[in-house]
Design a protein around this motif. Structure first.
Motif, short mmCIF file in Angstrom:
data_model
loop_
_atom_site.label_atom_id
_atom_site.label_comp_id
_atom_site.label_asym_id
_atom_site.label_seq_id
_atom_site.Cartn_x
_atom_site.Cartn_y
_atom_site.Cartn_z
N SER A 1 0.57 -0.89 -0.33
CA SER A 1 -0.09 0.00 0.57
C SER A 1 0.77 1.77 0.02
O SER A 1 0.76 2.20 -1.14
N ASP B 1 -6.13 -0.83 -4.47
CA ASP B 1 -5.33 -1.80 -3.56
C ASP B 1 -6.30 -2.59 -2.34
O ASP B 1 -7.28 -1.84 -2.08
N GLU B 2 -5.77 -3.91 -3.45
CA GLU B 2 -6.61 -4.89 -2.82
C GLU B 2 -8.56 -4.85 -2.59
O GLU B 2 -8.93 -4.83 -1.99
#
Ligand SMILES: Nc1ncnc2c1ncn2[C@@H]1O[C@H](COP(=O)(O)OP(=O)(O)O)[C@@H](O)[C@H]1O
Ligand SMILES: [Mg+2]
Length: 245
Positions: free
Chosen positions: A45, A165-166
């Motif tokens: 991240s 991000d995910e």
């Protein structure tokens, strides 16, 4: 000369004493799709957030579409205009409809007239196949639908590259596919993408290169086929064994 989409050269980042990114070198070509994986806390991240300066790096250089990120706020604004970001939690405004969520940034940041912003919003909601939900509030949508709205919202700013991000890790399993399909369609259209995900099927299908990070470092980077079938580093091997089990 064609400028890379992203260039990171010797990038280091600390949170206080904690060394979160260590000498990261990475060049992402225009149109390239990168998947970033690695254990929790490895800096994934942090790395992608540095690309649109949601986090600042302390040494090294980050150049996005030819613009170097510095303390100069103009460079930050310039880069943010070109970079779309989608988070694990969709961060839609609950008091705004889907359509209004998508119009917000174009109207306020791009100064688009409302009618034009609405047309753009509907275009991208159509693209993520959710235009029929435009008048609903986020709470009336499933998690997968909300994430597709979040993708449409980012696209409304016509970014040159997209960071994820995910994006599927907060979703119920049955909704993961619809979001991955949306991202795959975007990839096919040529968008430059950096995606933090542990969806290895997506990585195999879509990524040009897969990066494995550990302890703030890029440990290994390679084409998916080689990355998955013949990882070179022990840490990559044991990580893949854990997640592919
Ligand atoms: N704002 C912060 N302040 C202090 N430490 C942080 C902060 N954000 C992240 N970290 C630390 O930096 C490391 C990397 O975090 P992160 O980039 O979120 O990892 P990942 O996304 O790979 O799980 C972790 O050890 C995390 O605790
Ligand atoms: Mg993370």
């Amino acid at each position: 000369m064609t400028e890379a989409a992203i260039r990171m050269i010797g990038v280091n980042k600390w949170y206080g004493e904690f060394h979160a990114l260590r000498d990261v070198d990475l060049e992402v070509a225009r149109g390239e799709k990168i998947v970033l994986c690695g254990p929790s806390g490895s800096g994934k991240s942090t790395l992608i957030r540095c690309v649109n300066r949601l986090e600042t790096h302390q040494s090294g250089r980050i150049v996005v579409d030819g613009v170097e990120l510095t303390d100069d706020l103009r460079s930050v604004e310039e880069v943010r205009r070109e970079v779309g970001m989608v988070f694990q939690h969709f961060n839609l405004f609950p008091h705004l409809t889907v359509l209004e969520n998508c119009m917000l940034a174009p109207v306020h940041a791009r100064k688009l007239p409302r009618t034009e912003a609405e047309a753009v919003a509907l275009h991208y909601l159509e693209k993520v196949r959710i235009a029929e939900q435009a008048q609903k509030y986020p709470a009336g949508l499933s998690g997968g639908q909300q994430q597709r709205v979040a993708i449409a919202r980012a696209l409304c700013m016509k970014p040159k590259l997209m960071l994820f991000d995910e994006p599927t890790s907060a979703l119920d399993p049955e909704m993961v596919k619809e979001v991955l399909d949306t991202m795959e369609a975007l990839a096919r259209e040529g968008m430059t993408m950096m995606v933090v995900t542990h969806e290895m099927g997506f990585a195999r299908q879509v990524a040009d290169r897969v990066i494995f990070m550990d302890q703030g470092q890029i440990v290994e980077i390679g084409a998916p086929e080689a990355f998955f079938t013949a990882p070179r580093h022990e840490r990559t091997k044991s990580f893949l064994q854990q997640i592919l089990r």
